[in-house]
Design a protein around this motif. Structure first.
Motif, PDB file in Angstrom:
ATOM      1  N   ALA A   1       0.853  -1.187   0.000  1.00 50.06           N
ATOM      2  CA  ALA A   1       0.000   0.000   0.000  1.00 50.06           C
ATOM      3  C   ALA A   1       0.885   1.231   0.000  1.00 50.06           C
ATOM      4  N   ALA A   2       0.613   2.151  -0.917  1.00 46.72           N
ATOM      5  CA  ALA A   2       1.375   3.382  -0.986  1.00 46.72           C
ATOM      6  C   ALA A   2       0.849   4.429  -0.016  1.00 46.72           C
ATOM      7  N   ALA A   3      -0.450   4.292   0.346  1.00 44.15           N
ATOM      8  CA  ALA A   3      -1.075   5.308   1.189  1.00 44.15           C
ATOM      9  C   ALA A   3      -0.603   5.174   2.641  1.00 44.15           C
ATOM     10  N   GLN A   4      -0.118   6.260   3.216  1.00 41.29           N
ATOM     11  CA  GLN A   4       0.298   6.284   4.610  1.00 41.29           C
ATOM     12  C   GLN A   4      -0.311   7.514   5.276  1.00 41.29           C
ATOM     13  N   GLU A   5      -0.325   7.482   6.617  1.00 38.63           N
ATOM     14  CA  GLU A   5      -0.810   8.624   7.385  1.00 38.63           C
ATOM     15  C   GLU A   5      -2.236   9.021   6.994  1.00 38.63           C
ATOM     16  N   ARG A   6      -3.067   8.043   6.728  1.00 44.66           N
ATOM     17  CA  ARG A   6      -4.469   8.315   6.427  1.00 44.66           C
ATOM     18  C   ARG A   6      -5.293   8.260   7.702  1.00 44.66           C
ATOM     19  N   PRO A   7      -6.461   8.931   7.718  1.00 44.53           N
ATOM     20  CA  PRO A   7      -7.369   8.767   8.855  1.00 44.53           C
ATOM     21  C   PRO A   7      -7.821   7.307   8.947  1.00 44.53           C
ATOM     22  N   ALA A   8      -8.312   6.934  10.106  1.00 45.42           N
ATOM     23  CA  ALA A   8      -8.823   5.573  10.272  1.00 45.42           C
ATOM     24  C   ALA A   8      -9.966   5.335   9.290  1.00 45.42           C
ATOM     25  N   PRO A   9     -10.004   4.194   8.625  1.00 42.04           N
ATOM     26  CA  PRO A   9     -11.068   3.923   7.642  1.00 42.04           C
ATOM     27  C   PRO A   9     -12.445   3.920   8.290  1.00 42.04           C
ATOM     28  N   ARG A  10     -13.404   4.541   7.608  1.00 40.31           N
ATOM     29  CA  ARG A  10     -14.790   4.516   8.063  1.00 40.31           C
ATOM     30  C   ARG A  10     -15.683   3.740   7.101  1.00 40.31           C
ATOM     31  N   LEU A  11     -15.178   3.497   5.887  1.00 34.76           N
ATOM     32  CA  LEU A  11     -15.991   2.777   4.910  1.00 34.76           C
ATOM     33  C   LEU A  11     -15.097   1.958   3.990  1.00 34.76           C
ATOM     34  N   ILE A  12     -15.510   0.721   3.750  1.00 28.28           N
ATOM     35  CA  ILE A  12     -14.853  -0.160   2.787  1.00 28.28           C
ATOM     36  C   ILE A  12     -15.773  -0.309   1.588  1.00 28.28           C
TER      37      ILE A  12
END
Length: 287
Positions: free
Chosen positions: A9-20
C-alpha cells in the motif's frame, strides 16, 4: 510478505477507515462466485468495528443475492456501475436511480453501429433486461423482450417506462480493450462507457455516472471523506473508484489499468485478497 502473499500500500498517514467499498466479481467473490468463510468473517468484523461496507458492482440489483445474506446493518449496495443504489433488505428496493436517457442511449447505438458493425445490444432497466436477437446468451431471461435496440429504446419514453440503468454492447471480433477504446472515441460524449467482462462486452451508463461518482455522493451524505475510504477492484470499471478513494487496492488478478490506478495491491480474489487487507486494518486498530 506473509502466508497470503504480497500486500502493498502506498497510502500512509491516512485517517482511520470509516468505509470499505468493494467490487464483487473478480474481487470479493472467488471465481466460482462464492464468498469464502474468511471473507464473510472479515466483513462482519469490519462492521462490528464500526466500518461500513458498501458493495459497489456492475451487477444489476437482481444479481445481488450472492451477497445479500452477508450484509449487516445498512444493507446498501451500489449497482449497475453507479446507476442505482439498492437496499438489499426487503426485496432489493431502489433507493436512488441515475438513469441513462433513452435518446442518449440511441445515440450510442447509432455511433457503435457505424464504427463497430456487428455490435449487438441489450438494455438493462430497473425491471429487467431486454436484448437483440444477436446478443450472445450470457444470461438469457425468459421474460425478456427480444427486438432491435432501436425498437427497445423507442417503444416507450423516459416518462412512461422503467428507467434504463445501462446499455450493454457486445462485439464478436474486437478485443475487449480495443472495443472500449473505439466506443469511447465514437460515443463518449453521450454516455459513460466502461467494461468489467473478460469478453468484448461494454457497459454504458448516463454521463457522469460511475461507481466513483455514486460512491462519492453516498459518502458525502454520511460525512465520510475520500481519505476515510478503502476501495478494492480488479477491472476498468473500478478505476475511477480506486482513484477517488484515499486508499485503494488492486487485486492480484487485476487488469493493468487497475494496477496503475490503485495506491496498493493485495493478493488475488481466490486468495481472499479483500479479507487479507481488512484483517490487517483491524489488527492495526488493536496494536
Amino acid at each position: 510478505m506473509g502466508e497470503d502473499g504480497p500486500v502493498t500500500a502506498a497510502a500512509q498517514e491516512r485517517p482511520a477507515p470509516r468505509l470499505i467499498a468493494t467490487d464483487l466479481d473478480g474481487t470479493l467473490l472467488r471465481d466460482d462466485k462464492s464468498v469464502s468463510e474468511r471473507t464473510v468473517a472479515a466483513l462482519a468484523a469490519a462492521e462490528a468495528a464500526g466500518i461500513e461496507v458498501f458493495f459497489v458492482t456492475g451487477r444489476p440489483a437482481r444479481w445481488m443475492d450472492v451477497v445479500s445474506e452477508h450484509v449487516h446493518g445498512h444493507g446498501l449496495a451500489i449497482c449497475a456501475n453507479g446507476a442505482a443504489v439498492v437496499d438489499l433488505h426487503g426485496g432489493r428496493r431502489f433507493v436512488e436511480v441515475r438513469a441513462l436517457a433513452r435518446p442518449a442511449a440511441l445515440q450510442v447505438v447509432e455511433a457503435l453501429r457505424t464504427v463497430a458493425p456487428h455490435s449487438s445490444f441489450a438494455v438493462e432497466t430497473t425491471t429487467g433486461i431486454n436484448y437483440e436477437p444477436a446478443y450472445p446468451p450470457f444470461y438469457m431471461d425468459p421474460g425478456a423482450t427480444v427486438a432491435t435496440a432501436e425498437k427497445l429504446l423507442r417503444e416507450q419514453t423516459d416518462e412512461d417506462s422503467a428507467p434504463v440503468l445501462k446499455l450493454l454492447a457486445h462485439h464478436p471480433e474486437l478485443s475487449p480493450d480495443d472495443f472500449l477504446e473505439l466506443a469511447r472515441s465514437a460515443a463518449g460524449e453521450f454516455a459513460t462507457i466502461t467494461r468489467s467482462s473478460p469478453t468484448a462486452l461494454l457497459e454504458i451508463s448516463g454521463p457522469g455516472v460511475s461507481k466513483a461518482s455514486t460512491l462519492a455522493h453516498c459518502c458525502a451524505e454520511r460525512g465520510i471523506s475520500p481519505e476515510e475510504v478503502v476501495a478494492f477492484g480488479d477491472m476498468p470499471n473500478d478505476v475511477e473508484m480506486l482513484t477517488w478513494a484515499g486508499t485503494s487496492y488492486a487485486m492480484g488478478n487485476a487488469h493493468p489499468a487497475v494496477l496503475a490506478a490503485a495506491s496498493g495491491r493485495t493478493v488475488a480474489n481466490n486468495e481472499d485478497g479483500v479479507a487479507v487487507v481488512i484483517e490487517q486494518i483491524l489488527a492495526a486498530r488493536t496494536a
